[in-house]
Each structure stands twice: as C-alpha cells, then as structure tokens.
Scaffold this motif. Structure first.
Motif, mmCIF file in Angstrom:
data_model
loop_
_atom_site.group_PDB
_atom_site.id
_atom_site.type_symbol
_atom_site.label_atom_id
_atom_site.label_comp_id
_atom_site.label_asym_id
_atom_site.label_seq_id
_atom_site.Cartn_x
_atom_site.Cartn_y
_atom_site.Cartn_z
ATOM 1 N N SER A 90 0.817 -1.216 0.000
ATOM 2 C CA SER A 90 0.000 0.000 0.000
ATOM 3 C C SER A 90 0.851 1.267 0.000
ATOM 4 O O SER A 90 0.473 2.268 -0.613
ATOM 5 N N ALA A 91 1.995 1.247 0.671
ATOM 6 C CA ALA A 91 2.838 2.452 0.715
ATOM 7 C C ALA A 91 3.316 2.839 -0.674
ATOM 8 O O ALA A 91 3.363 4.035 -1.022
ATOM 9 N N PHE A 92 3.664 1.864 -1.509
ATOM 10 C CA PHE A 92 4.123 2.150 -2.871
ATOM 11 C C PHE A 92 2.972 2.650 -3.743
ATOM 12 O O PHE A 92 3.157 3.548 -4.569
ATOM 13 N N LEU A 93 1.793 2.085 -3.566
ATOM 14 C CA LEU A 93 0.640 2.512 -4.355
ATOM 15 C C LEU A 93 0.182 3.910 -3.948
ATOM 16 O O LEU A 93 -0.189 4.724 -4.807
ATOM 17 N N ILE A 94 0.231 4.196 -2.659
ATOM 18 C CA ILE A 94 -0.134 5.540 -2.198
ATOM 19 C C ILE A 94 0.867 6.565 -2.715
ATOM 20 O O ILE A 94 0.498 7.672 -3.126
ATOM 21 N N ASP A 95 2.144 6.205 -2.712
ATOM 22 C CA ASP A 95 3.164 7.118 -3.246
ATOM 23 C C ASP A 95 2.934 7.372 -4.731
ATOM 24 O O ASP A 95 3.126 8.508 -5.212
ATOM 25 N N SER A 138 -8.531 2.422 4.981
ATOM 26 C CA SER A 138 -7.111 2.560 5.301
ATOM 27 C C SER A 138 -6.406 3.478 4.310
ATOM 28 O O SER A 138 -5.599 4.328 4.702
ATOM 29 N N TYR A 139 -6.712 3.312 3.018
ATOM 30 C CA TYR A 139 -6.130 4.192 2.001
ATOM 31 C C TYR A 139 -6.617 5.624 2.203
ATOM 32 O O TYR A 139 -5.829 6.589 2.104
ATOM 33 N N ALA A 140 -7.906 5.795 2.444
ATOM 34 C CA ALA A 140 -8.473 7.139 2.562
ATOM 35 C C ALA A 140 -7.901 7.888 3.760
ATOM 36 O O ALA A 140 -7.659 9.101 3.679
ATOM 37 N N VAL A 143 1.332 1.026 8.679
ATOM 38 C CA VAL A 143 0.525 0.104 7.882
ATOM 39 C C VAL A 143 -0.506 -0.521 8.802
ATOM 40 O O VAL A 143 -0.163 -1.132 9.812
ATOM 41 N N GLY A 144 -1.784 -0.364 8.458
ATOM 42 C CA GLY A 144 -2.844 -0.910 9.273
ATOM 43 C C GLY A 144 -3.093 -2.377 8.971
ATOM 44 O O GLY A 144 -2.665 -2.911 7.939
ATOM 45 N N LEU A 145 -3.797 -3.035 9.870
ATOM 46 C CA LEU A 145 -4.137 -4.435 9.662
ATOM 47 C C LEU A 145 -5.122 -4.618 8.523
ATOM 48 O O LEU A 145 -5.273 -5.730 7.988
ATOM 49 N N ASP A 146 -5.813 -3.557 8.131
ATOM 50 C CA ASP A 146 -6.846 -3.659 7.101
ATOM 51 C C ASP A 146 -6.313 -3.485 5.689
ATOM 52 O O ASP A 146 -7.068 -3.528 4.727
ATOM 53 N N ASP A 147 -5.015 -3.210 5.536
ATOM 54 C CA ASP A 147 -4.435 -3.032 4.199
ATOM 55 C C ASP A 147 -4.471 -4.348 3.439
ATOM 56 O O ASP A 147 -4.242 -5.398 4.002
#
Length: 387
Positions: A182-187, A214-216, A383-387
């Motif tokens: 998720s960190a790479f996709l958010i970036d 989580s993303y929002a 990073v949350g557990l819901d990612d």
C-alpha cells in the motif's frame, strides 16, 4: 604423587577447577555470524525479471540453476552450485500457470533440502490459491493444502505480499511475513496525480470497505462504497437447471405433525448504488488483486454515470486473466495501477492503460533483515491491519 596427579585430572574433568568462560557481546555476535549460512538467491521461471531486480539491489548474483519442462510436462531441477550450509532464498510467484509454478517451487526447495541447505526461505510475492481459503459447498480449503505441501518440501520461512485473507498465515506451521504494497501505491497516487486531493477512494463492494478506509485515512480523502448488484434481464436469468427445486407452500413436518424447518425467504440484493459523492472527482477503486475485470468495468461505468470524471483501479496483484486487457482498453477505466508481483508485460503491450509500480526494494529489504536477524517491524510502519 601419581595419585595426586590423577585426582587433579578428575577434578578438572568434573568441573571443580574448570569454569566455562562467559561470552561477551562481541563474541556472541561473532558466534551468530559463524552459525549463519551464506546467502544464496535462486529464481524460478515464473518471474525472472523480479528476481534479477532483487538480486541487483542486494548486490549479489543469482544462483545458477537449470529448470527443464519435459514433453510429458514433468519438471526437472538441477542446481549448478553447492547449497550445503547456505541460507537459500527461492523467488517464485504465482502466474496464470499456477500449478507449474507451485510444483516447480516445491521441487527447487526439496532439491535444496536434500543437498543439506542450512535454511530455505520462499519469496512468493503472490501466493497461488490464496483465494481458496474458505470452505465452498463440497470443496476443500486449498490454501491449507498448499501451506502443508510447502512445509513438507522443506521451507522454514515464507515471504509473501498482500494475502487475500490475512488468516491464511495460520495455515502454515512456520513463520510467514505478509508484506504490504500500500505504501508504494499511495506514493504513486501522490506523485502521478497532481490533483489527487480532488479524489475519492471507492470500495468495490462492502467487503473491501476496510481496505478503502485505510487508504483514505492516509491520503486524507473521502470514501464511497458500491452497494448492491446489477439487475439481470429476464432472458439472462437462471433458467433453473442449476438451481435447487422450487419449494411449495407445504412445510416439512415430523411424525407428530410439528413443523421442523422454517420457511426462509431468498436473499435479494438491491441494484447497484453508490453510497457517497463522486461527482466531479477522481474515483480510485482499491483492491488486493485484479483478475476478472468485468466487475471493475461495471463499477467504472456506474461511477462515470454518477459524475466521476476519471476512474482509476489500484491493486497489488495484476493477474489480468483471459481478455482482461481488451476489456480494460474498451472500458470507462482510465488507468489500472498494479505492482510487479506478477509479470504482465504481454498485457501492457495489449493495453496502454496498465501501469506498473516496482516493489522489488521491499522484498530486498525483507530478505536482508531476515538474513541478518533484524526486526521486520520497520517494514510495517504506518501500515494498518486492514491493508
């Protein structure tokens, strides 16, 4: 005099005169380094490009291995160098040829095990059969079967990414590190969309609300949810050949005339509806994988009808089976963003809307930390557990 000498020897043997020296911190580190095997990275045939990226970032070369696929579809593996006493990392991911990928992975691991490797760690960015983690009718939980087979093949550790269900880690009898992309996709969203502040995160169905939230939260954006299902035309409805027989109004009764089974009405979902405001905004649909794109195409059409001026699909694993590239090219989807956990170069040549995010640096850092006995918690920061 001789008896005195033997008495001294006995006392030294029994430990009266001999004391074991204490290990200092430096000596402990040196002892751990001596016990730790040399690193060796082997690559299967599923994704050699990703394996080469990981090896180059680690600053080592890939181990020499030859893999044959015979005419009768058997797989034969020959390792060209010694693995005795080494820590072997096998990079193999799931592709469209899932069964060959799994069998090839286990054969490589078993070859290392029978060659006296110190430890065998599987680097499996996309774990095959991870979607089959629940009991369906008279089927079975195939994810548990795969986990058992990997353990029997000789694996002592597995590194994977964005499991379809987090509970799959409980199927394994050894440690499993489930990394997050998720960190790479958010970036990518923040750097590639100048007006991403005008976006809204969309959950394709109520089951993916936690991931979308989580993303929002990290992007500080709003959220929308697609609820219901599409109404089918009467001509396309099930003709009854595969459905259970219709129930009459009679109740099932026992010998005394008492009703045993209550009548339960069939579950019906409302038609597709968007919960949230997407008018004049960029709609970003997030999910863990994108395989059959028909559902994504329908959701994109609904979002465009509700006023969204741009629709993006963001997922970790881009399986993109069958004619997915053609459907994406002809759809209302403006861009599909996936990571390189699965090779999809052929699909990218068929559809210019598919974009790739490189996550090899995350796998490289995970391998380095495991080999050096360092903590893995750094890779799960924010990073949350819901990612």
């Amino acid at each position: 005099m001789l008896s005195f000498f033997w008495a001294k020897c006995r006392s030294s043997i029994t430990g009266h005169w001999f004391h074991k020296p204490r290990l200092t911190n430096t000596m402990s580190i040196q002892l751990q380094a001596a016990q730790k095997g040399q690193m060796l990275v082997l690559a299967g045939t599923s994704h050699p490009e990703l394996a080469q990226l990981v090896a180059s970032k680690l600053g080592i070369r890939l181990g020499e291995i030859t893999i044959y696929h015979k005419q009768n579809r058997e797989t034969q593996v020959e390792i060209k160098e010694s693995v005795r006493g080494k820590d072997v990392y096998i990079i193999q991911t799931g592709t469209k040829d899932t069964n060959n990928d799994i069998m090839e992975l286990m054969i490589i691991a078993y070859a290392c095990r029978t060659s006296a490797a110190n430890s065998i760690i599987g680097v499996i960015p996309y774990l095959p059969y991870s979607k089959q983690s629940k009991m369906r009718k008279r089927g079975c939980i195939v994810g548990k079967l795969v986990a058992t087979m990997l353990g029997k093949a000789g694996f002592s550790h597995v590194i994977t990414m964005d499991l379809h269900q987090k509970e799959i880690q409980g199927f394994f009898s050894f440690p499993v590190d489930n990394l997050r992309a998720s960190a790479f996709l958010i970036d990518y969203i923040q750097t590639s969309l100048p007006d991403y502040r005008n976006a809204v995160i969309v959950a394709r169905n109520p089951n993916s609300v936690k991931r979308a939230t989580s993303y929002a939260e990290r992007l500080r954006l709003g959220i929308a949810v697609i609820h219901g299902e599409e109404r089918m035309a009467e001509c396309e409805e099930d003709d009854g050949r595969t459905s259970p027989p219709l129930q009459d109004n009679t109740q099932v009764k026992d010998a005394f005339g008492l009703e045993l089974l209550p009548q339960v009405a069939a579950k019906e979902k409302p038609p597709f509806n968007v919960v949230g405001d997407v008018g004049g905004r960029i709609a970003i649909i997030v999910d863990d994988m994108i395989d059959d794109v028909v559902a994504f195409v329908k959701v994109a059409e609904i979002l465009k009808d509700r006023g969204a001026y741009k629709v993006l699909v963001v997922a970790t694993h881009g399986i993109l089976s069958s004619d997915a590239p053609r459907l994406i090219e002809d759809s209302s989807i403006d861009e599909v963003v996936v990571t390189n956990t699965i090779p999809h170069e052929v699909q990218k040549m068929q559809c210019h809307k598919i974009k790739t995010v490189d996550i090899s640096v995350l796998l490289c850092e995970a391998i380095r930390r495991i080999h050096n006995n360092e903590s893995m918690s750094y890779l799960f920061r924010n990073v949350g557990l819901d990612d």
